[in-house]
Design a protein around this motif. Structure first.
Motif, short mmCIF file in Angstrom:
data_model
loop_
_atom_site.label_atom_id
_atom_site.label_comp_id
_atom_site.label_asym_id
_atom_site.label_seq_id
_atom_site.Cartn_x
_atom_site.Cartn_y
_atom_site.Cartn_z
N LYS A 123 -67.11 57.24 51.24
CA LYS A 123 -66.93 56.86 52.65
C LYS A 123 -68.12 57.29 53.49
O LYS A 123 -68.60 56.55 54.34
N ALA A 124 -68.58 58.54 53.25
CA ALA A 124 -69.71 59.07 54.03
C ALA A 124 -70.98 58.27 53.74
O ALA A 124 -71.73 57.93 54.66
N LEU A 125 -71.23 57.95 52.48
CA LEU A 125 -72.43 57.19 52.13
C LEU A 125 -72.39 55.78 52.73
O LEU A 125 -73.38 55.31 53.30
N VAL A 126 -71.23 55.13 52.63
CA VAL A 126 -71.09 53.78 53.19
C VAL A 126 -71.29 53.81 54.71
O VAL A 126 -72.00 52.97 55.28
N ALA A 127 -70.73 54.85 55.37
CA ALA A 127 -70.86 54.97 56.83
C ALA A 127 -72.32 55.15 57.23
O ALA A 127 -72.74 54.73 58.31
N SER A 128 -73.11 55.78 56.35
CA SER A 128 -74.53 55.98 56.68
C SER A 128 -75.38 54.80 56.23
O SER A 128 -76.61 54.85 56.30
N GLY A 129 -74.75 53.76 55.72
CA GLY A 129 -75.49 52.55 55.34
C GLY A 129 -75.91 52.53 53.87
O GLY A 129 -76.53 51.57 53.42
N LEU A 130 -75.59 53.60 53.13
CA LEU A 130 -75.98 53.66 51.71
C LEU A 130 -74.82 53.16 50.84
O LEU A 130 -74.06 53.94 50.28
N GLY A 148 -63.43 38.39 31.95
CA GLY A 148 -62.00 38.12 32.18
C GLY A 148 -61.20 39.37 32.52
O GLY A 148 -59.97 39.34 32.51
N THR A 149 -61.89 40.46 32.86
CA THR A 149 -61.16 41.68 33.20
C THR A 149 -60.73 41.69 34.67
O THR A 149 -59.71 42.28 35.01
N PHE A 150 -61.54 41.09 35.53
CA PHE A 150 -61.23 41.08 36.96
C PHE A 150 -61.42 39.68 37.53
O PHE A 150 -62.32 38.95 37.11
N GLU A 151 -60.60 39.33 38.51
CA GLU A 151 -60.89 38.20 39.38
C GLU A 151 -61.10 38.76 40.79
O GLU A 151 -60.65 39.86 41.08
N PHE A 152 -61.79 38.01 41.66
CA PHE A 152 -62.26 38.57 42.93
C PHE A 152 -61.80 37.77 44.14
O PHE A 152 -61.86 36.54 44.14
N HIS A 153 -61.37 38.54 45.15
CA HIS A 153 -60.84 37.92 46.37
C HIS A 153 -61.31 38.72 47.58
O HIS A 153 -61.96 39.75 47.43
N SER A 154 -60.91 38.27 48.76
CA SER A 154 -61.44 38.86 50.00
C SER A 154 -60.63 40.06 50.51
O SER A 154 -59.41 40.07 50.48
N HIS A 155 -61.38 41.06 50.96
CA HIS A 155 -60.82 42.24 51.64
C HIS A 155 -61.61 42.41 52.95
O HIS A 155 -61.93 43.53 53.34
N THR A 156 -61.93 41.29 53.57
CA THR A 156 -62.81 41.13 54.75
C THR A 156 -64.28 41.40 54.39
O THR A 156 -64.58 41.72 53.24
N HIS A 157 -65.15 41.30 55.39
CA HIS A 157 -66.59 41.45 55.15
C HIS A 157 -67.05 42.89 55.39
O HIS A 157 -67.95 43.38 54.73
N THR A 158 -66.41 43.57 56.37
CA THR A 158 -66.88 44.92 56.73
C THR A 158 -65.78 45.99 56.70
O THR A 158 -66.05 47.15 56.96
#
Ligand SMILES: [Zn+2]
Length: 282
Positions: A123-130, A148-158
């Protein structure tokens, strides 16, 4: 074929040796997935799950395994376990935090594994842009989709809680509309497809938010509300999920059984919801 009365939806965030409140250790994840596979559980695709909600039968022991956010550890530690046991999961990506570059090493390849920090450090790294040291790259996303292990969907952009981050309600609705469009466009561009499955950041939603998500093209809305059952004919805009604990095979089989039991499941959910009302409000 005996068919499912209810499909439990499991919610994970991290699978990593770096312990934390929403982290499952790689050993426990291995034990959970192998235990579910041995017990005859069948992990559905979102398409099969959507079919079930619409009334199409699925095997009795069906589950949906979901992950939120898109952490690097999902590739390093969760993907190899799912692959080994022929199980599949669904990952809701924060599309604006997924990086570029070559795929990093994942467990079982014999290479030195990248460090996967705990949730607070992430969380701290993401908040600092890393974002790159802790979040997935598109190359890893594509490799997991191909396996085939994962499929991908939206959890918003930010992953922003616009209800909290906006000065007015109108502003919140405008931001959310833009964010949903951006997330859809990113998935379309990077993966060549975008689905109608969507997961709320931090589990927050209200009637206005639901309407916007539906207008944006999302029909299946995943909550963090644990105490309810996903039944055939159930509301696709309110999908129940329970958080998986850092426990082993026995716990996950017991919790999954409880979630899907036609009599004990609803009693357990009522009891847990009632206990919730006793908690002091902060
Ligand atoms: Zn999230």
């Amino acid at each position: 074929m005996k068919t499912a009365h209810c499909v439990p939806v499991l919610m994970y965030h991290h699978v990593s040796p770096s312990a934390g409140s929403i982290t499952t250790s790689p050993q426990n994840f291995e034990s959970q997935i192998s235990g579910l596979a041995r017990a005859g559980y069948h992990a559905l695709s979102t398409q099969e799950f959507a079919g079930f909600l619409a009334g199409k039968p699925v095997p009795e022991k069906s589950i949906l395994i979901t992950f939120d956010d898109g952490y690097l550890d999902n590739w390093v530690h969760a993907h190899p376990v799912l692959q080994r046991h022929g199980m599949r999961a669904v990952l809701f990506l924060i599309t604006g935090q997924i990086g570029e570059g070559q795929a990093r090493a994942c467990a079982g390849q014999g290479d030195t594994l990248p460090v996967t920090p705990d949730h607070l450090q992430c969380k701290a790294l993401v908040a600092s842009g890393l974002t790159d040291p802790v979040m997935l790259r598109w190359s890893e996303v594509l490799a997991m989709r191909a396996a085939g292990t994962f499929e991908f969907h939206s959890h918003t952009h930010t992953h922003t809680r616009w209800d909290l981050a906006s000065a007015t309600r109108d502003e919140a609705l405008t931001h959310l509309t833009q964010e949903l469009a951006l997330s859809r466009a990113t998935l379309q561009q990077k993966l060549g497809e975008v689905s109608d499955h969507f997961c709320w950041p931090q589990g927050y939603f209200d009637a206005g938010f639901v309407r916007l998500a539906q207008q944006a093209g999302f029909k299946y809305l995943y909550t963090t509300v644990a105490h309810g059952q996903n039944l055939a004919g159930g509301d696709p805009a309110h999908i129940f999920r329970f958080a998986v604990r850092n426990r082993g095979s026995f716990w996950i089989r017991q919790r999954t059984w409880l979630a899907s039991h036609p009599v004990i499941g609803p009693l357990y959910n009522r009891w847990k919801s009632w206990k919730r009302t006793l908690r002091p409000q902060s």
